[in-house]
Design an enzyme around this catalytic site. Structure first.
Site, PDB file in Angstrom:
ATOM      1  N   ARG A 189     -11.275  -6.633 -12.115  1.00 50.41           N
ATOM      2  CA  ARG A 189     -12.059  -7.303 -11.081  1.00 50.41           C
ATOM      3  C   ARG A 189     -13.230  -6.403 -10.717  1.00 50.41           C
ATOM      4  O   ARG A 189     -13.062  -5.366 -10.095  1.00 50.41           O
ATOM      5  CB  ARG A 189     -11.164  -7.613  -9.887  1.00 50.41           C
ATOM      6  CG  ARG A 189     -10.044  -8.589 -10.255  1.00 50.41           C
ATOM      7  CD  ARG A 189      -8.900  -8.562  -9.285  1.00 50.41           C
ATOM      8  NE  ARG A 189      -8.256  -7.253  -9.257  1.00 50.41           N
ATOM      9  CZ  ARG A 189      -7.324  -6.906  -8.377  1.00 50.41           C
ATOM     10  NH1 ARG A 189      -6.933  -7.757  -7.453  1.00 50.41           N
ATOM     11  NH2 ARG A 189      -6.775  -5.697  -8.420  1.00 50.41           N
TER      12      ARG A 189
ATOM     13  N   ASN B  69       1.619  -4.814  -5.897  1.00 52.55           N
ATOM     14  CA  ASN B  69       1.696  -6.099  -5.208  1.00 52.55           C
ATOM     15  C   ASN B  69       3.035  -6.760  -5.488  1.00 52.55           C
ATOM     16  O   ASN B  69       3.372  -7.026  -6.646  1.00 52.55           O
ATOM     17  CB  ASN B  69       0.553  -7.006  -5.678  1.00 52.55           C
ATOM     18  CG  ASN B  69      -0.805  -6.448  -5.311  1.00 52.55           C
ATOM     19  OD1 ASN B  69      -1.350  -6.767  -4.270  1.00 52.55           O
ATOM     20  ND2 ASN B  69      -1.344  -5.587  -6.165  1.00 52.55           N
TER      21      ASN B  69
ATOM     22  N   LYS C 248       0.837  -1.207   0.000  1.00 53.31           N
ATOM     23  CA  LYS C 248       0.000   0.000   0.000  1.00 53.31           C
ATOM     24  C   LYS C 248       0.874   1.260   0.000  1.00 53.31           C
ATOM     25  O   LYS C 248       0.586   2.224  -0.705  1.00 53.31           O
ATOM     26  CB  LYS C 248      -0.910   0.010   1.227  1.00 53.31           C
ATOM     27  CG  LYS C 248      -1.734  -1.259   1.450  1.00 53.31           C
ATOM     28  CD  LYS C 248      -2.781  -1.470   0.404  1.00 53.31           C
ATOM     29  CE  LYS C 248      -3.779  -2.567   0.792  1.00 53.31           C
ATOM     30  NZ  LYS C 248      -3.169  -3.904   0.959  1.00 53.31           N
TER      31      LYS C 248
ATOM     32  N   LYS D  16      -8.114   2.004   4.437  1.00 55.52           N
ATOM     33  CA  LYS D  16      -7.700   0.600   4.494  1.00 55.52           C
ATOM     34  C   LYS D  16      -6.397   0.475   5.269  1.00 55.52           C
ATOM     35  O   LYS D  16      -5.590   1.411   5.329  1.00 55.52           O
ATOM     36  CB  LYS D  16      -7.537   0.027   3.079  1.00 55.52           C
ATOM     37  CG  LYS D  16      -6.630   0.826   2.160  1.00 55.52           C
ATOM     38  CD  LYS D  16      -6.703   0.286   0.723  1.00 55.52           C
ATOM     39  CE  LYS D  16      -5.899   1.152  -0.232  1.00 55.52           C
ATOM     40  NZ  LYS D  16      -5.987   0.647  -1.633  1.00 55.52           N
TER      41      LYS D  16
ATOM     42  N   ASP E  86      -2.184  -2.496  -9.361  1.00 54.75           N
ATOM     43  CA  ASP E  86      -3.636  -2.337  -9.403  1.00 54.75           C
ATOM     44  C   ASP E  86      -3.960  -0.938  -9.880  1.00 54.75           C
ATOM     45  O   ASP E  86      -3.424   0.057  -9.364  1.00 54.75           O
ATOM     46  CB  ASP E  86      -4.248  -2.573  -8.020  1.00 54.75           C
ATOM     47  CG  ASP E  86      -4.152  -4.030  -7.584  1.00 54.75           C
ATOM     48  OD1 ASP E  86      -3.848  -4.882  -8.443  1.00 54.75           O
ATOM     49  OD2 ASP E  86      -4.371  -4.307  -6.402  1.00 54.75           O
TER      50      ASP E  86
ATOM     51  N   ARG F 109     -15.662  -3.031  -3.450  1.00 54.11           N
ATOM     52  CA  ARG F 109     -14.382  -3.741  -3.539  1.00 54.11           C
ATOM     53  C   ARG F 109     -14.427  -4.711  -4.710  1.00 54.11           C
ATOM     54  O   ARG F 109     -15.372  -5.483  -4.840  1.00 54.11           O
ATOM     55  CB  ARG F 109     -14.097  -4.524  -2.251  1.00 54.11           C
ATOM     56  CG  ARG F 109     -14.008  -3.672  -1.000  1.00 54.11           C
ATOM     57  CD  ARG F 109     -13.885  -4.538   0.234  1.00 54.11           C
ATOM     58  NE  ARG F 109     -15.052  -5.402   0.398  1.00 54.11           N
ATOM     59  CZ  ARG F 109     -15.133  -6.405   1.277  1.00 54.11           C
ATOM     60  NH1 ARG F 109     -14.091  -6.679   2.048  1.00 54.11           N
ATOM     61  NH2 ARG F 109     -16.225  -7.123   1.367  1.00 54.11           N
TER      62      ARG F 109
END
Length: 321
Positions: free
Chosen positions: A232, A290, A132, A167, A280, A240
């Protein structure tokens, strides 16, 4: 014959239908490489070198043809303690949590790296590049964002942007993610919970409406993007897109903006030895990088006729030579 070892969670815990590590193991097996698996607890240091208590592992068939019958999925040998230097590649594929056990594992892997083993991804960068927070290396690619512990600072950010996603820095799979709209009466309790009463930093990002079109996972091999992303798409009533949170994955060709973002992050990924990563992207914005255990190989392979794991091993073999 090349020897590759995968540091993973327990073998039977890997998701048969979607686990990316299985695709990597299958690709290595097709190349005639010797494949072994172990868990983080199976690394040790003694007499000046790192040892792996690993098991030779052979998939019974292509991952897409494996059954849920655990007795027939794999052929696994007895555990053998071997020096890390007897392997060409060690691939760290353990899922978070990114806790002290994970960090201690990177220390051991770093010693293996000093013995000449190619460790993927580079252990020091696994420690340094929080998935993050690492995005802050690329501020021009980000939506309005904050990282802070103090509730008054986070509340002020929410006042400025009205619709914010908060988050934890160490979460995965969509866990602990809250969308907080204007005048949400739960704002304080959400911030108290996520910051553990101001004792740990969290991330806040302005909500990106384009999430309805998908949270795109773009895989990169040594900084080069796979030509398709897996968008996604959140299920109804959700904000989400994570597959673990019920999102549906749809493959899409990379856009010009996707490629622009990938090109911008490429030099730093290469410099840090981050060979296999997943960025992402929501709308026009980078939201995460990631580095620990990127997924979505299997979904993209099936939808686009790719063989991402084989391309990855081509890259690794070139580095060895």
């Amino acid at each position: 014959m090349k020897r590759i070892a995968f540091v993973i969670d327990p073998l039977d815990s890997l998701g048969i239908k979607k686990d990316s590590t299985l695709a990597m193991m299958w690709a290595a097996q097709r190349r005639g490489w010797d494949v072994s698996t172990l868990q983080s607890k199976d690394l040790s240091w003694e007499r000046g070198q790192v040892f792996l208590s690993a098991r030779r592992t052979e998939l019974a068939d292509s991952p897409d043809k494996l059954t849920t019958d655990s007795d027939s999925r794999y052929q696994v040998s007895d555990t053998m303690q071997q020096s890390a230097g007897s392997f060409d590649i060690v691939f760290m594929r353990k899922d978070p949590p990114f806790d002290m056990n994970y960090i201690n594992t990177t220390y051991l892997l770093e010693q293996a790296e000093e013995d000449g083993v190619l460790v993927v991804n580079k252990p020091a960068s696994l420690r340094d590049c929080n998935e993050k927070f690492y995005t802050t290396t690329f501020p021009n690619l980000l939506p309005p964002q904050i990282v802070a512990s103090r509730i008054d600072v986070l509340t002020a950010f929410h006042d400025d942007y009205q619709d914010v996603v908060f988050k934890p820095l160490d979460g995965m799979g969509g866990k602990g993610i809250f969308r907080v709209k204007r005048d949400d009466p739960n704002l304080n309790v959400i911030l108290e919970t996520l910051t553990q009463n101001e004792s740990t930093a969290i991330v806040g990002q302005q909500f990106i409406p384009e999430i309805s079109d998908g949270d795109k996972r773009i895989l990169l091999i040594d900084g080069e993007p796979v030509p398709y992303s897996l968008a996604r798409i959140p299920k109804a009533g959700e904000s989400r897109g994570n597959l673990a949170a019920g999102g549906v994955g749809v493959a899409r060709p990379l856009t010009a903006r996707d490629r622009e973002i990938a090109e911008a992050v490429k030099p730093d990924l290469i410099n840090r030895g981050l060979i296999f990563t997943g960025i992402d992207v929501i709308g026009n914005w980078l939201t995460e990088v990631n580095v620990t255990c990127p997924t979505c190989i299997r979904e993209l392979d099936r939808e686009c006729g790719l063989d991402i794991a084989m391309d990855l091993l081509d890259c690794l073999e070139a580095k060895l030579s």
